[in-house]
Design a protein around this motif. Structure first.
Motif, PDB file in Angstrom:
ATOM      1  N   HIS A  52     -11.575  20.287  19.315  1.00 26.59           N
ATOM      2  CA  HIS A  52     -11.886  19.521  18.110  1.00 26.59           C
ATOM      3  C   HIS A  52     -11.828  18.029  18.431  1.00 26.59           C
ATOM      4  CE1 HIS A  52      -7.805  17.929  17.147  1.00 26.59           C
ATOM      5  NE2 HIS A  52      -7.409  18.977  17.825  1.00 26.59           N
ATOM      6  N   SER A  53     -12.558  17.242  17.653  1.00 30.77           N
ATOM      7  CA  SER A  53     -12.516  15.791  17.790  1.00 30.77           C
ATOM      8  C   SER A  53     -12.937  15.164  16.474  1.00 30.77           C
ATOM      9  CB  SER A  53     -13.436  15.307  18.925  1.00 30.77           C
ATOM     10  OG  SER A  53     -14.788  15.611  18.622  1.00 30.77           O
ATOM     11  N   ALA A  54     -12.504  13.929  16.263  1.00 34.23           N
ATOM     12  CA  ALA A  54     -12.874  13.195  15.048  1.00 34.23           C
ATOM     13  C   ALA A  54     -12.616  11.722  15.279  1.00 34.23           C
ATOM     14  CB  ALA A  54     -12.080  13.698  13.846  1.00 34.23           C
ATOM     15  N   TRP A  55     -13.399  10.883  14.604  1.00 30.82           N
ATOM     16  CA  TRP A  55     -13.120   9.450  14.593  1.00 30.82           C
ATOM     17  C   TRP A  55     -13.181   8.966  13.157  1.00 30.82           C
ATOM     18  CZ3 TRP A  55     -16.760   6.050  12.733  1.00 30.82           C
ATOM     19  CH2 TRP A  55     -18.100   6.454  12.732  1.00 30.82           C
ATOM     20  N   ASN A  56     -12.531   7.839  12.936  1.00 36.17           N
ATOM     21  CA  ASN A  56     -12.331   7.347  11.585  1.00 36.17           C
ATOM     22  C   ASN A  56     -12.384   5.823  11.595  1.00 36.17           C
ATOM     23  OD1 ASN A  56     -10.569   6.050   9.548  1.00 36.17           O
ATOM     24  ND2 ASN A  56     -10.045   8.118   8.898  1.00 36.17           N
ATOM     25  N   LEU A  57     -13.198   5.240  10.736  1.00 34.01           N
ATOM     26  CA  LEU A  57     -13.257   3.793  10.535  1.00 34.01           C
ATOM     27  C   LEU A  57     -12.698   3.509   9.146  1.00 34.01           C
ATOM     28  CD1 LEU A  57     -14.251   1.023  11.665  1.00 34.01           C
ATOM     29  CD2 LEU A  57     -16.414   1.468  10.467  1.00 34.01           C
ATOM     30  N   HIS A  58     -11.680   2.645   9.044  1.00 33.61           N
ATOM     31  CA  HIS A  58     -11.004   2.477   7.765  1.00 33.61           C
ATOM     32  C   HIS A  58     -10.684   1.016   7.451  1.00 33.61           C
ATOM     33  CE1 HIS A  58      -7.962   3.334  10.898  1.00 33.61           C
ATOM     34  NE2 HIS A  58      -7.250   2.398  10.289  1.00 33.61           N
ATOM     35  N   TYR A  59     -10.471   0.782   6.157  1.00 30.28           N
ATOM     36  CA  TYR A  59     -10.184  -0.562   5.627  1.00 30.28           C
ATOM     37  C   TYR A  59      -9.088  -0.438   4.565  1.00 30.28           C
ATOM     38  CZ  TYR A  59     -10.665  -4.642   2.567  1.00 30.28           C
ATOM     39  OH  TYR A  59     -10.406  -5.736   1.793  1.00 30.28           O
ATOM     40  N   GLU A  60      -8.183  -1.424   4.537  1.00 32.37           N
ATOM     41  CA  GLU A  60      -7.164  -1.519   3.493  1.00 32.37           C
ATOM     42  C   GLU A  60      -7.038  -2.979   3.072  1.00 32.37           C
ATOM     43  OE1 GLU A  60      -3.416   0.659   4.082  1.00 32.37           O
ATOM     44  OE2 GLU A  60      -4.268   1.375   5.982  1.00 32.37           O
ATOM     45  N   GLY A  61      -7.056  -3.201   1.773  1.00 32.00           N
ATOM     46  CA  GLY A  61      -6.936  -4.568   1.271  1.00 32.00           C
ATOM     47  C   GLY A  61      -6.149  -4.621  -0.021  1.00 32.00           C
ATOM     48  N   ARG A  62      -5.385  -5.684  -0.198  1.00 31.24           N
ATOM     49  CA  ARG A  62      -4.643  -5.903  -1.441  1.00 31.24           C
ATOM     50  C   ARG A  62      -5.018  -7.270  -1.989  1.00 31.24           C
ATOM     51  NH1 ARG A  62      -0.601  -4.305  -4.674  1.00 31.24           N
ATOM     52  NH2 ARG A  62      -0.261  -2.370  -3.511  1.00 31.24           N
ATOM     53  N   PHE A  63      -5.318  -7.301  -3.287  1.00 30.97           N
ATOM     54  CA  PHE A  63      -5.719  -8.533  -3.969  1.00 30.97           C
ATOM     55  C   PHE A  63      -4.844  -8.672  -5.223  1.00 30.97           C
ATOM     56  CE2 PHE A  63      -9.211  -6.472  -1.813  1.00 30.97           C
ATOM     57  CZ  PHE A  63      -9.731  -7.490  -1.022  1.00 30.97           C
ATOM     58  N   ASP A  64      -3.731  -9.375  -5.072  1.00 27.35           N
ATOM     59  CA  ASP A  64      -2.725  -9.495  -6.137  1.00 27.35           C
ATOM     60  C   ASP A  64      -2.274  -8.090  -6.558  1.00 27.35           C
ATOM     61  OD1 ASP A  64      -2.828 -12.290  -6.115  1.00 27.35           O
ATOM     62  OD2 ASP A  64      -4.598 -12.275  -7.391  1.00 27.35           O
ATOM     63  N   GLU A  65      -2.558  -7.674  -7.804  1.00 29.05           N
ATOM     64  CA  GLU A  65      -2.119  -6.355  -8.266  1.00 29.05           C
ATOM     65  C   GLU A  65      -3.081  -5.230  -7.899  1.00 29.05           C
ATOM     66  OE1 GLU A  65      -2.474  -8.927 -10.367  1.00 29.05           O
ATOM     67  OE2 GLU A  65      -0.401  -9.526 -10.782  1.00 29.05           O
TER      68      GLU A  65
END
Length: 300
Positions: free
Chosen positions: A179-192
């Protein structure tokens, strides 16, 4: 029922974390759990801090692959098998000012010789009578692109163990899939406000199957800290298959919810609706489903 333990003595480099789940409502499955009953260890690791920014964990820990949803059920949705992953192995982590790294090796996804971890992957990695995930290497790197925003990529690859003839097939022949997998991800916080997004590409060559499992998935999470106690959110995901012979259309799932911190734990109220899901083979199938969930956590 869930029972948690987290401990680290002040000044000590050693730490310990464990979570045991009891009862039929705790996502245990006697036919696939290592205990053979409706209880088991969801996680259990011993950690050692090499420095303020580097540490090792040995045992059953969170697989560093993309981001984890607020509540793994029903929030995982079409991330099934790649959201709340807890596998048995060793993990190295390092955190810098603008970068985060994790590198891990997981020998199997549960403690037993034939068990698969139903408590977090929810049956998305085979069964004790079909196959399970073994010998998996995982890497993740995140880079800070702004004050409270991170971009990252995760990779994992490993083998699949054929459990159909475990008592008659020589041990060296049991490892017959990958098995194999790749993942492109983003996380952001803008005040609340909180925003997460990720894209996954997945491949599995399952023992006994003639077609390679291939699909792509995407997920987004929106959150809002209304007060110190209330957090409202929406988990949404999409999946489409490229597997030969699977004629399922692209499917979607949504889970809006709210979490209230009442003191020793959290109360969750969530609604789930979807027109498809992920099977034990890691592929997509169409199925209409909707439900309301209410749950409560209590930390001793």
């Amino acid at each position: 029922m869930f029972l948690y333990l987290d401990d680290q003595q002040e000044g000590s480099p050693w730490s310990l974390s464990a979570e045991m789940r009891f009862g039929p409502g705790s996502f245990t499955d006697p036919g696939n759990n290592s205990t053979g009953d409706t209880f088991g260890l969801h996680k259990a690791w011993v950690g050692y801090s090499i420095s303020d920014t580097r540490d090792l964990k040995l045992g059953k820990s969170q697989v560093p692959f993309g981001w984890k949803t607020v509540n793994f059920w029903p929030g995982d949705l079409l991330l099934g098998g790649y959201g709340d992953q807890m596998d048995v192995g060793v993990k190295y982590s390092e955190t810098g000012k603008n970068t985060r790294y994790q590198l891990a090796y997981y020998h199997a996804d549960d403690w037993g010789e034939t068990s698969t971890d139903t408590m977090d992957d929810n049956g998305h990695w085979g069964s004790s009578e079909s196959y399970r995930k073994v010998h998996t290497v995982v890497g993740n790197i995140d880079y800070r692109v702004a004050a409270d925003q991170w971009m990252g990529v995760s990779l994992q690859a490993g083998e699949l163990q054929d459990l159909r003839f475990i008592d008659t097939v020589p041990a060296e022949a049991e490892i017959s899939g990958d098995h194999s997998a790749w993942n492109l991800h983003y996380e952001g916080r803008f005040d609340e406000f909180l925003l997460k997004a990720q894209w996954l590409d997945i491949r599995r060559d399952i023992p006994g199957e003639t077609s390679e499992i291939k699909n792509q998935r995407a997920a987004i999470e929106l959150g809002f800290d209304a007060t110190e106690r209330w957090f409202t959110y929406l988990d949404a995901s999409w999946a489409d298959t490229d597997t030969a012979g699977n004629d399922s259309d692209a499917v979607t799932a949504f889970a809006p919810g709210a979490r209230y911190h009442y003191g020793p734990g959290w109360i969750y109220l969530e609604y789930l609706t979807s027109n498809g899901d992920i099977g034990p083979d890691g592929d997509i199938y169409e199925a209409d489903f909707s439900a309301i969930y209410a749950s409560i956590d209590y930390y001793f």
